[in-house]
Design an enzyme around this catalytic site. Structure first.
Site, PDB file in Angstrom:
ATOM      1  N   ARG A 126       5.967  60.194  25.547  1.00 53.39           N
ATOM      2  CA  ARG A 126       6.411  60.378  24.167  1.00 53.39           C
ATOM      3  C   ARG A 126       7.932  60.455  24.161  1.00 53.39           C
ATOM      4  NH1 ARG A 126       5.540  65.516  20.061  1.00 53.39           N
ATOM      5  NH2 ARG A 126       7.533  66.156  20.940  1.00 53.39           N
ATOM      6  N   TYR A 166      13.155  68.548  15.503  1.00 49.36           N
ATOM      7  CA  TYR A 166      11.879  68.715  16.195  1.00 49.36           C
ATOM      8  C   TYR A 166      11.818  67.841  17.468  1.00 49.36           C
ATOM      9  CZ  TYR A 166       7.237  67.958  17.774  1.00 49.36           C
ATOM     10  OH  TYR A 166       6.152  67.850  18.610  1.00 49.36           O
ATOM     11  N   ASP A 199       6.488  60.937  17.689  1.00 52.33           N
ATOM     12  CA  ASP A 199       5.946  61.885  16.706  1.00 52.33           C
ATOM     13  C   ASP A 199       6.931  62.039  15.547  1.00 52.33           C
ATOM     14  OD1 ASP A 199       4.767  63.953  15.341  1.00 52.33           O
ATOM     15  OD2 ASP A 199       4.527  65.266  17.096  1.00 52.33           O
ATOM     16  N   HIS A 259       6.197  63.873  12.899  1.00 53.73           N
ATOM     17  CA  HIS A 259       6.005  65.261  12.466  1.00 53.73           C
ATOM     18  C   HIS A 259       5.995  65.442  10.943  1.00 53.73           C
ATOM     19  CE1 HIS A 259       6.092  69.526  14.029  1.00 53.73           C
ATOM     20  NE2 HIS A 259       5.448  68.891  14.973  1.00 53.73           N
ATOM     21  N   GLU A 271       2.908  58.970  15.404  1.00 56.47           N
ATOM     22  CA  GLU A 271       2.102  60.147  15.071  1.00 56.47           C
ATOM     23  C   GLU A 271       2.598  60.820  13.792  1.00 56.47           C
ATOM     24  OE1 GLU A 271       2.172  62.999  18.245  1.00 56.47           O
ATOM     25  OE2 GLU A 271       1.505  64.614  16.946  1.00 56.47           O
ATOM     26  N   GLU A 303      -3.128  66.800  13.963  1.00 47.08           N
ATOM     27  CA  GLU A 303      -2.989  68.070  14.693  1.00 47.08           C
ATOM     28  C   GLU A 303      -3.051  69.269  13.758  1.00 47.08           C
ATOM     29  OE1 GLU A 303       0.832  67.363  16.597  1.00 47.08           O
ATOM     30  OE2 GLU A 303       1.806  68.765  15.242  1.00 47.08           O
ATOM     31  N   ARG A 363      -5.989  63.263  16.321  1.00 41.53           N
ATOM     32  CA  ARG A 363      -5.063  64.148  17.039  1.00 41.53           C
ATOM     33  C   ARG A 363      -5.518  65.601  17.131  1.00 41.53           C
ATOM     34  NH1 ARG A 363      -1.940  64.499  20.383  1.00 41.53           N
ATOM     35  NH2 ARG A 363      -0.069  65.392  19.477  1.00 41.53           N
ATOM     36  N   GLU A 396      -2.577  64.369  25.394  1.00 44.88           N
ATOM     37  CA  GLU A 396      -1.229  64.946  25.461  1.00 44.88           C
ATOM     38  C   GLU A 396      -1.249  66.084  26.483  1.00 44.88           C
ATOM     39  OE1 GLU A 396      -0.043  66.939  21.857  1.00 44.88           O
ATOM     40  OE2 GLU A 396       2.083  66.718  22.318  1.00 44.88           O
ATOM     41  N   TRP A 437       8.674  70.210   8.409  1.00 43.91           N
ATOM     42  CA  TRP A 437       9.293  70.314   9.743  1.00 43.91           C
ATOM     43  C   TRP A 437       8.682  69.389  10.716  1.00 43.91           C
ATOM     44  CZ3 TRP A 437       7.198  72.603  14.396  1.00 43.91           C
ATOM     45  CH2 TRP A 437       8.138  72.647  15.464  1.00 43.91           C
TER      46      TRP A 437
HETATM   47  O1  KDG Z   1       2.624  74.467  16.998  1.00 46.16           O
HETATM   48  C1  KDG Z   1       3.190  73.274  16.608  1.00 46.16           C
HETATM   49  C2  KDG Z   1       3.252  72.340  17.790  1.00 46.16           C
HETATM   50  O2  KDG Z   1       2.030  72.320  18.440  1.00 46.16           O
HETATM   51  C3  KDG Z   1       3.586  70.930  17.380  1.00 46.16           C
HETATM   52  O3  KDG Z   1       4.825  70.931  16.771  1.00 46.16           O
HETATM   53  C4  KDG Z   1       3.577  70.025  18.588  1.00 46.16           C
HETATM   54  O4  KDG Z   1       3.651  68.114  17.167  1.00 46.16           O
HETATM   55  C5  KDG Z   1       3.377  68.592  18.235  1.00 46.16           C
HETATM   56  C6  KDG Z   1       2.820  67.707  19.250  1.00 46.16           C
HETATM   57  O5  KDG Z   1       2.563  66.558  18.913  1.00 46.16           O
HETATM   58  O6  KDG Z   1       2.626  68.155  20.370  1.00 46.16           O
HETATM   59 MG    MG Z   2       2.648  66.232  16.912  1.00 41.71          MG
END
Ligand code: KDG
Ligand code: MG
Length: 412
Positions: free
Chosen positions: A147, A159, A220, A222, A246, A272, A293, A349, A412
């Site tokens: 990643r 992030y 990612d 996010h 992602e 996620e 995810r 992951e 975020w």
């Molecule tokens: O708790 C939040 C994290 O698990 C996250 O920000 C991690 O986005 C993430 C990832 O893809 O691992």
């Molecule tokens: Mg993620």
């Protein structure tokens, strides 16, 4: 096989973890991960105050019935706190069942469908030289899929690029080790989507030029873009052949992915922050994603995640279970067993836990040549050293949040 004891253990070796430990009348123990990053104590209360009293004297063998009782019996449905609590019970019961059968859990789930699980790690850097070093370091550790996250010019913190990168024993510099920062209040980061959209394709072009076309690369986003911005990004990344993009849009709006899909062939992964099969129903049915995810810890455990991936399989959608360090070794091991058994495994992951965490949670899973394997111990193969766990009391920790230049709060 009655449950005689149910303990909720909170420990904070490198970060906070919530673990449920069940013991049966025959002395078999089972562990379940209930860690919800930044909101750990809400799940502790849910378990201790509402779930544990219902578990004592129940038959540990009745996994599906217990799941349905905890889910339907609460009347209130879904949500991350509820689903993490149910997950912990479910994982612990599968651990017990597999130990009672004298088998590693993946054997109970149908046996291995592959030799090991392709894992990806998190390379990051505030600029290209730092990123390239980080990619090389991951390759040296054996990762065959990576990643890629970088800093964006003009943004101070973002992030995936840890402001808290630090040396961790013999494990080198660890990035993004604890996204939930300890302290009384959440840290603020900054965000600007236009700068990000301009910068990211240049990073992937540089990475492809340096590392060639073979290396599977992931990214990612996010949840920070609107649908049309996500479509733009997916399109601009097409020449660099991503394994996946992602969380390109916020999780609450599944229909956003329809628009993204119309514009790009970059594979999409999401989920996620979803916590049930029902959050995925539409996007799987309409084939709007390529990878699921969810983590076993946040999606109701092995029983529910298995139903989800089997539904996804009907649409050629594969697994990409969430595996940052806020999934404890218990959750990681549990989803490795499931990943080994299912046919539609995609990728796992895997951010490695630190030395203190590994001393609290003794693990039998392995990572060799880029492949994870859950090991062949009966159960899920993780033991909790309660005395070691007791050395690290809970510490307040929050995930950071974003503000735009004008002060608006942003995803975020
Ligand atoms: O708790 C939040 C994290 O698990 C996250 O920000 C991690 O986005 C993430 C990832 O893809 O691992
Ligand atoms: Mg993620």
């Amino acid at each position: 096989m009655r449950i005689t004891k149910a303990e909720v253990v909170v420990t904070s070796p490198d970060r906070n973890f919530t673990t449920l430990k069940l013991t049966t009348e025959d002395g078999i123990t089972g562990l379940g991960d209930a860690t919800l990053n930044g909101r750990e104590l809400a799940v502790v209360s849910y378990l201790r105050d509402h779930v544990v009293p219902m578990l004592i004297d129940r038959d540990a063998a009745r996994i599906e019935d217990t799941w349905q009782l905890l889910y339907r019996g609460a009347y209130w449905r879904r949500g991350p706190v509820t689903m993490a609590a149910i997950a912990a019970v479910d994982i612990a019961l599968w651990d017990i069942k597999a130990k009672a059968a004298g088998m590693p859990l993946y054997q109970l789930l149908g046996g291995a469908s592959r030799e090991g699980l392709m894992a990806y790690g998190h390379a990051s850097g505030k600029d290209l030289p730092e990123l390239f070093d980080s990619i090389r370091e991951h390759q040296e550790q054996g990762y065959r899929s990576i990643r890629v996250q970088t800093g964006v010019p003009g943004l101070k913190s973002i992030y995936g690029i840890a402001s808290n990168a630090r040396l961790d024993g013999d494990q080198g510099v660890r990035y993004d080790h604890e996204p939930a920062q300890r302290g009384a209040l959440p840290a603020q980061e900054d965000w600007d989507t236009r700068s990000y959209l301009r910068h990211v394709p240049t990073v992937f072009e540089a990475v492809r030029n340096e590392f060639g076309p073979e290396l599977p690369l992931l990214h990612d986003a996010h949840h920070r873009m609107t649908p049309i911005q996500a479509a733009q990004l997916g399109k601009s990344l097409e020449p660099y052949d991503l394994f996946w993009l992602e969380d390109c849009t916020p999780a609450e709006n599944p229909e956003a992915l329809r628009l993204v899909r119309q514009h790009t062939t970059t594979p999409l992964a999401i989920g996620e922050v979803f916590n049930s099969l029902w959050d995925y129903q539409q996007i799987i049915r309409e084939q709007l994603i390529d990878y699921v995810r969810s983590a076993v810890t946040h999606t109701g455990g092995i029983s529910h995640l298995r139903k989800l991936v089997e539904y996804a399989a009907q649409y050629q959608i594969r697994s990409g279970f969430h595996g940052p360090t806020d999934i404890s070794p218990v959750g990681m091991a549990a989803q490795m067993h499931l990943g080994l058994a299912i046919h539609n495994f995609g990728i796992q992951e895997y951010m490695q836990h630190g030395a203190r965490t590994n001393a609290v949670f003794q693990q039998s899973f392995t990572f060799e040549d880029g492949l994870l394997h859950p090991g062949d111990q009966p159960g899920i193969g993780v033991d909790l050293d309660v005395d070691e766990a007791g050395k690290y009391p809970y510490e307040q920790a929050y995930l950071p949040y974003n503000r735009l230049a004008d002060g608006t709060v942003h995803d975020w």
